[in-house]
Design a protein around this motif. Structure first.
Motif, PDB file in Angstrom:
ATOM      1  N   VAL A 187      -2.268  -9.063   2.413  1.00  0.00           N
ATOM      2  CA  VAL A 187      -2.238 -10.062   1.456  1.00  0.00           C
ATOM      3  C   VAL A 187      -3.638 -10.030   0.758  1.00  0.00           C
ATOM      4  O   VAL A 187      -4.424 -10.225   1.528  1.00  0.00           O
ATOM      5  CB  VAL A 187      -1.763 -11.495   1.947  1.00  0.00           C
ATOM      6  N   SER A 188      -3.857  -9.854  -0.443  1.00  0.00           N
ATOM      7  CA  SER A 188      -5.120  -9.509  -1.200  1.00  0.00           C
ATOM      8  C   SER A 188      -5.276 -10.801  -1.737  1.00  0.00           C
ATOM      9  O   SER A 188      -4.308 -11.711  -2.148  1.00  0.00           O
ATOM     10  CB  SER A 188      -4.824  -8.473  -1.989  1.00  0.00           C
ATOM     11  N   SER A 189      -6.551 -11.312  -1.759  1.00  0.00           N
ATOM     12  CA  SER A 189      -6.919 -12.683  -2.395  1.00  0.00           C
ATOM     13  C   SER A 189      -7.356 -12.643  -3.699  1.00  0.00           C
ATOM     14  O   SER A 189      -7.334 -11.408  -4.505  1.00  0.00           O
ATOM     15  CB  SER A 189      -8.102 -13.095  -1.619  1.00  0.00           C
ATOM     16  N   LYS A 248      -0.734 -15.965   2.035  1.00  0.00           N
ATOM     17  CA  LYS A 248      -1.858 -16.248   2.199  1.00  0.00           C
ATOM     18  C   LYS A 248      -2.669 -15.064   2.585  1.00  0.00           C
ATOM     19  O   LYS A 248      -2.277 -14.187   3.561  1.00  0.00           O
ATOM     20  CB  LYS A 248      -2.458 -17.238   2.975  1.00  0.00           C
ATOM     21  N   PRO A 249      -3.987 -14.614   2.726  1.00  0.00           N
ATOM     22  CA  PRO A 249      -4.698 -13.531   3.310  1.00  0.00           C
ATOM     23  C   PRO A 249      -4.795 -13.805   4.645  1.00  0.00           C
ATOM     24  O   PRO A 249      -4.599 -12.718   5.371  1.00  0.00           O
ATOM     25  CB  PRO A 249      -6.209 -13.733   2.616  1.00  0.00           C
ATOM     26  N   GLY A 250      -4.714 -14.883   5.220  1.00  0.00           N
ATOM     27  CA  GLY A 250      -4.619 -14.993   6.633  1.00  0.00           C
ATOM     28  C   GLY A 250      -3.130 -14.627   7.294  1.00  0.00           C
ATOM     29  O   GLY A 250      -2.992 -14.346   8.542  1.00  0.00           O
ATOM     30  N   ASP A 251      -2.235 -14.261   6.521  1.00  0.00           N
ATOM     31  CA  ASP A 251      -1.005 -13.516   6.764  1.00  0.00           C
ATOM     32  C   ASP A 251      -0.873 -11.962   7.102  1.00  0.00           C
ATOM     33  O   ASP A 251      -0.039 -11.488   7.610  1.00  0.00           O
ATOM     34  CB  ASP A 251       0.063 -14.024   6.010  1.00  0.00           C
ATOM     35  N   THR A 252      -2.225 -11.668   6.644  1.00  0.00           N
ATOM     36  CA  THR A 252      -2.189 -10.120   6.799  1.00  0.00           C
ATOM     37  C   THR A 252      -2.293  -9.673   8.171  1.00  0.00           C
ATOM     38  O   THR A 252      -2.977 -10.187   9.116  1.00  0.00           O
ATOM     39  CB  THR A 252      -3.562  -9.641   6.167  1.00  0.00           C
ATOM     40  N   GLN A 288      -0.279  -9.907  -3.481  1.00  0.00           N
ATOM     41  CA  GLN A 288      -1.129 -10.805  -3.988  1.00  0.00           C
ATOM     42  C   GLN A 288      -1.125 -12.000  -3.298  1.00  0.00           C
ATOM     43  O   GLN A 288       0.011 -12.531  -3.040  1.00  0.00           O
ATOM     44  CB  GLN A 288      -1.352 -10.787  -5.378  1.00  0.00           C
ATOM     45  N   ALA A 289      -1.998 -12.690  -2.929  1.00  0.00           N
ATOM     46  CA  ALA A 289      -1.908 -14.207  -2.643  1.00  0.00           C
ATOM     47  C   ALA A 289      -0.865 -14.980  -3.408  1.00  0.00           C
ATOM     48  O   ALA A 289      -1.083 -14.910  -4.676  1.00  0.00           O
ATOM     49  CB  ALA A 289      -3.137 -14.819  -2.327  1.00  0.00           C
ATOM     50  N   GLY A 290      -0.223 -15.904  -2.675  1.00  0.00           N
ATOM     51  CA  GLY A 290       1.078 -16.478  -3.488  1.00  0.00           C
ATOM     52  C   GLY A 290       2.184 -15.931  -3.670  1.00  0.00           C
ATOM     53  O   GLY A 290       3.101 -16.461  -3.967  1.00  0.00           O
TER      54      GLY A 290
END
Length: 122
Positions: free
Chosen positions: A120-122, A86-90, A13-15
Motif C-alpha cells: 500500500v503506497s502513501s 493503509k501503508p501499515g497494511d503492507t 494506493q492508500a484508501g
C-alpha cells in the motif's frame, strides 16, 4: 497433500481496496476455522481475520471495520475483502486453517501457502 493457494495481492494506493482469495486442495475448508494472518519481513505474525466453522467472524484490532472475511463452500474458498487500505497494511498475507478461532490462533495454525504480497503506497 494439503495446499492453500493465496491470490489477489498487489500494489494499491492508500484508501484503495483489494480482495484476496484462498483456495484449498486436500482440505475441505467448511469443516475448519479459516483465517488470514500477515507477516512482514523480520516481524511476527499478526492477526488479520478468522471465520469459524459456523461462520462467526473475528478481526484483529488494526483491521476492524475495514476488512471482511467470508467463505464460499461450493468453491472451497475463503476471501478477504480489504477496504480503506493503509501503508501499515503492507505485508505478506497468508491463509491458514485450524480447529477454531481461539485467542492466538494466528500463532499456532500452520502455514501451507506462499502467501500473497500486499503493498500500500502513501
Amino acid at each position: 497433500q494439503v495446499q492453500l493457494v493465496e491470490s489477489g495481492g498487489g500494489l494499491v494506493q492508500a484508501g484503495g481496496s483489494l480482495r484476496l482469495s484462498c483456495t484449498a486442495s486436500g482440505l475441505t475448508l467448511e469443516y475448519f476455522a479459516t483465517g488470514w494472518f500477515r507477516q512482514a519481513p523480520g516481524k511476527e505474525r499478526e492477526e488479520v481475520a478468522c471465520i469459524s466453522k459456523d461462520d462467526a467472524t473475528y478481526y484483529g484490532d488494526s483491521v476492524k471495520g475495514r476488512f471482511t472475511i467470508s467463505r464460499d463452500n461450493a468453491k472451497n474458498a475463503v476471501y478477504l475483502e480489504m477496504n480503506g487500505l493503509k501503508p501499515g497494511d503492507t505485508s505478506v498475507y497468508h491463509c491458514t486453517a485450524g480447529a477454531a478461532c481461539y485467542a492466538g490462533w494466528w500463532k499456532d495454525f500452520g502455514s501451507w501457502g506462499q502467501g500473497t504480497q500486499v503493498i500500500v503506497s502513501s
